[in-house]
Scaffold this motif. Sequence first.
Motif, short mmCIF file in Angstrom:
data_model
loop_
_atom_site.label_atom_id
_atom_site.label_comp_id
_atom_site.label_asym_id
_atom_site.label_seq_id
_atom_site.Cartn_x
_atom_site.Cartn_y
_atom_site.Cartn_z
N ASN A 129 25.93 2.57 -1.52
CA ASN A 129 26.10 3.44 -3.40
C ASN A 129 26.77 2.66 -4.41
O ASN A 129 26.18 2.78 -5.57
CB ASN A 129 27.04 4.43 -3.55
N LEU A 130 27.72 1.76 -3.79
CA LEU A 130 28.41 0.94 -5.66
C LEU A 130 27.08 0.30 -5.94
O LEU A 130 26.83 -0.03 -7.25
CB LEU A 130 29.67 -0.30 -4.78
N THR A 131 26.33 -0.82 -5.22
CA THR A 131 25.53 -1.60 -4.87
C THR A 131 23.85 -0.88 -6.08
O THR A 131 23.66 -1.47 -6.84
CB THR A 131 25.48 -2.59 -4.28
N LYS A 132 23.56 -0.17 -4.98
CA LYS A 132 22.14 1.02 -5.84
C LYS A 132 22.38 1.42 -7.47
O LYS A 132 22.04 1.15 -8.17
CB LYS A 132 21.81 1.46 -4.97
N HIS A 133 23.68 1.97 -7.24
CA HIS A 133 24.55 2.37 -8.18
C HIS A 133 24.54 1.43 -9.63
O HIS A 133 24.01 1.62 -10.61
CB HIS A 133 25.36 3.52 -8.89
N GLY A 134 24.92 0.24 -9.19
CA GLY A 134 25.15 -0.99 -10.30
C GLY A 134 24.16 -0.85 -10.79
O GLY A 134 23.52 -1.78 -11.71
N LEU A 135 22.55 -1.41 -9.38
CA LEU A 135 21.98 -1.94 -10.05
C LEU A 135 20.83 -1.20 -10.85
O LEU A 135 19.70 -1.62 -11.72
CB LEU A 135 20.86 -2.43 -8.51
N GLY A 136 21.13 0.68 -10.57
CA GLY A 136 20.54 0.85 -11.49
C GLY A 136 20.82 0.95 -13.46
O GLY A 136 20.24 1.01 -13.82
N ALA A 137 22.50 1.06 -12.79
CA ALA A 137 23.16 0.85 -14.64
C ALA A 137 22.98 -0.43 -15.57
O ALA A 137 22.61 -0.53 -16.67
CB ALA A 137 24.30 0.60 -13.89
N PHE A 138 22.55 -1.37 -14.46
CA PHE A 138 22.06 -2.37 -14.79
C PHE A 138 20.39 -3.50 -15.76
O PHE A 138 20.16 -3.48 -16.33
CB PHE A 138 21.96 -3.62 -14.26
N SER A 139 20.10 -2.03 -14.69
CA SER A 139 18.30 -2.09 -14.75
C SER A 139 18.32 -0.91 -16.43
O SER A 139 18.08 -1.63 -17.86
CB SER A 139 17.76 -0.87 -14.74
N GLU A 140 19.34 0.01 -16.45
CA GLU A 140 19.34 0.58 -18.08
C GLU A 140 19.46 0.18 -19.43
O GLU A 140 18.87 0.29 -20.25
CB GLU A 140 19.98 2.35 -17.70
N SER A 141 21.08 -0.69 -18.36
CA SER A 141 21.23 -2.11 -20.39
C SER A 141 19.92 -2.53 -20.62
O SER A 141 19.33 -3.53 -21.94
CB SER A 141 22.25 -2.43 -19.87
N PHE A 142 19.63 -3.48 -19.22
CA PHE A 142 17.95 -3.87 -19.37
C PHE A 142 17.40 -3.26 -20.13
O PHE A 142 16.59 -4.23 -21.32
CB PHE A 142 18.12 -4.51 -17.91
N ARG A 143 16.83 -2.22 -19.65
CA ARG A 143 15.50 -1.79 -20.91
C ARG A 143 15.92 -2.15 -22.23
O ARG A 143 14.92 -1.81 -22.94
CB ARG A 143 15.69 -0.11 -19.84
N GLN A 144 17.49 -1.37 -22.20
CA GLN A 144 17.73 -1.07 -24.19
C GLN A 144 17.80 -2.10 -24.56
O GLN A 144 17.12 -2.41 -25.87
CB GLN A 144 18.98 -0.36 -23.36
N GLU A 145 18.03 -2.99 -23.85
CA GLU A 145 18.15 -5.06 -24.36
C GLU A 145 16.11 -5.49 -25.11
O GLU A 145 16.00 -6.25 -26.18
CB GLU A 145 18.82 -5.21 -23.99
N PHE A 146 15.17 -4.99 -23.98
CA PHE A 146 14.16 -5.73 -23.97
C PHE A 146 13.34 -4.76 -24.07
O PHE A 146 11.75 -5.49 -24.28
CB PHE A 146 14.04 -6.68 -22.88
N SER A 147 13.63 -3.15 -24.44
CA SER A 147 12.29 -2.65 -24.40
C SER A 147 11.40 -3.27 -25.40
O SER A 147 10.07 -3.01 -25.61
CB SER A 147 12.49 -0.82 -24.94
N ARG A 148 11.93 -3.68 -26.87
CA ARG A 148 11.08 -3.92 -27.72
C ARG A 148 9.57 -4.80 -27.44
O ARG A 148 9.69 -5.53 -28.68
CB ARG A 148 11.44 -3.63 -29.17
N ARG A 149 10.65 -6.42 -26.75
CA ARG A 149 10.20 -7.11 -26.25
C ARG A 149 8.93 -7.24 -25.60
O ARG A 149 8.53 -8.08 -25.11
CB ARG A 149 10.88 -8.27 -26.37
N HIS A 150 8.63 -5.90 -25.12
CA HIS A 150 7.95 -5.67 -23.86
C HIS A 150 7.69 -6.51 -22.81
O HIS A 150 7.48 -6.47 -22.12
CB HIS A 150 6.27 -5.53 -24.63
N LEU A 151 9.19 -6.07 -22.21
CA LEU A 151 9.31 -6.42 -21.13
C LEU A 151 10.37 -5.30 -20.67
O LEU A 151 10.89 -5.36 -20.57
CB LEU A 151 10.72 -7.67 -21.33
N ARG A 152 8.86 -4.64 -19.46
CA ARG A 152 9.38 -3.42 -18.83
C ARG A 152 10.44 -3.56 -17.84
O ARG A 152 10.27 -4.70 -16.95
CB ARG A 152 8.26 -2.35 -18.55
N VAL A 153 11.69 -2.49 -17.47
CA VAL A 153 12.22 -2.74 -16.82
C VAL A 153 12.16 -1.71 -15.64
O VAL A 153 12.06 0.43 -16.31
CB VAL A 153 13.79 -2.54 -16.32
N GLY A 154 11.70 -1.44 -13.87
CA GLY A 154 11.25 -0.31 -13.05
C GLY A 154 11.37 -0.27 -11.87
O GLY A 154 12.13 -1.17 -11.69
#
Length: 250
Positions: A159-184
């Motif tokens: 659970n820890l690793t998968k929740h962590g991966l989700g948290a990283f992904s959301e921060s990544f989204r906020q940082e790169f969305s306007r540069r058209h680098l998507r995260v799913g």
Amino acid sequence: MSELSGTVALVTGASSGIGEATARTLAAAGATVALVARRKDRLDALAQEIGGGALAIEADITDRSQADAAVAQTVSQLGRLDILVNNAGVMLLGPIEEAPIDEWDRMLEINLRAALSMTKAALPHLLSAADSDPRRVADLINISSTAGRQVKKGSAVYNLTKHGLGAFSESFRQEFSRRHLRVGVVEPGAVVSELRDHLRDGVREANLQRLEQMEPLQPQDVADAVLFIVTRPRHQTINELLVRPTEQDD
């Protein structure tokens, strides 16, 4: 023209299960695929089957230098990198009190640190692809789990690793969305795979018994979800996709 023609995708954990199915699916959609895993014989066979310039790269991506080298080899030999699928992972379940701590270390190394190493190495190339033809968008896909959305006893560190991966992904989204680098983030429920082969005796039997009580997902079901995400138009992002067996009630 195929949807992903002119693009290059790198898939980790490509020697079996979800990774193997995803590599086949992206290749069928027109991408040239780099296959990364430790079992070179399986990668070679898959690359030959896929064709289209598929590249087999033997690497233990828990070693940051090997993760860096896998990305560098992909870009050097295939010319670019448009899609990274962080699929490699392990699921080592069981009660906290009885769990060998080396199982926890292994999940942290593969499920989190390896994904972070691959993402960091791939980042400049993904940004370059997002700013160039043919798509002018790039994709990072992180394969998570229903364990990244809910917490259950017997799976604390998973659970820890998968929740962590989700948290990283959301921060990544906020940082790169306007540069058209998507995260799913793809969050599969119960899937037929080799993950259960690594469970300890007792834990494995209980998990298999649970699997027998439903019709589980097949790796291709998850691969189809990945393809759906990466083939959205440039203005659209699928940030999370939860896929459960119809009969799974948790």
